[in-house]
Design an enzyme around this catalytic site. Sequence first.
Site, PDB file in Angstrom:
ATOM      1  N   ASP A  13      31.326 -32.211 -26.961  1.00 23.41           N
ATOM      2  CA  ASP A  13      32.587 -31.540 -27.261  1.00 23.41           C
ATOM      3  C   ASP A  13      33.011 -31.919 -28.678  1.00 23.41           C
ATOM      4  O   ASP A  13      33.053 -33.113 -29.013  1.00 23.41           O
ATOM      5  CB  ASP A  13      33.674 -31.960 -26.274  1.00 23.41           C
ATOM      6  N   ASP A  34      38.329 -23.114 -15.311  1.00 23.98           N
ATOM      7  CA  ASP A  34      38.925 -24.443 -15.384  1.00 23.98           C
ATOM      8  C   ASP A  34      40.126 -24.467 -14.443  1.00 23.98           C
ATOM      9  O   ASP A  34      41.026 -23.636 -14.574  1.00 23.98           O
ATOM     10  CB  ASP A  34      39.375 -24.758 -16.803  1.00 23.98           C
TER      11      ASP A  34
END
Length: 246
Positions: A14, A136
């Site tokens: 990330d 998510d």
Amino acid sequence: MTAFSRFEVIPAVDVQDGAVVQLVGGERGTGTVYGDPVEAAADWVEAGAETLHLVDLDGAFEGERANADAIEAVVAATDEAVDVQLGGGIRTAADAQGLLDAGVDRVILGTAAVENPAVVAEITDTHPGSVVVSLDAKDGEVVVAGWTESTGLDPATAAERYASLGAGAILFTNVDVEGQLDGVDTDAVDAVASAVDVPVIASGGVATVDDVLALRRAGAAAVVVGTALYEDRFTLREAQAAVDAA
């Protein structure tokens, strides 16, 4: 190719402000920095990764890709060595198709897919099997815009919808446990995996190899692991070996 030939443990790379960062609970400002993305990616390839999970965190929050140079450097450095799936700030079919043509193997769509479900089919028409829809979940509902906006959608119901539109896989992240090293929610993963025939990639909360094995038993086809690997809770080789032996 989105179908995993075996259960894979996928390292997360990330990227925020050009560096590898792992957030806690998806909250900005909670990140721990783990160095250069290209170096991290090279380390994971050396450790046996078959897929890398790249996310432009700034892009996820801001709605447009902000770490393109760092991401492109990772893709170039790992060219053909591993599959690369990329998310964060990809908002249009043209964006996705350009990335796929440039060497990314799978694009991850979250906000774009929720706001415009037809984009999944549009990309699939030119690049079959290349779209991973990211669902998510926070408090049991799908959230978008860098985990800041609730949609009211049930993850399993949403997964069915996107699979029917041609999604090659579903990435299911439990934001409630993301980055906290407190364990996984297998019931939520099982609900999503049971709702679709496409592979489900689980993410969020992994702290031990037992968590990885639990997600496999819950029906996931792969798991993305970030903080636990960067904090040396276990190695990539240990986790993959445990799965292969199970």
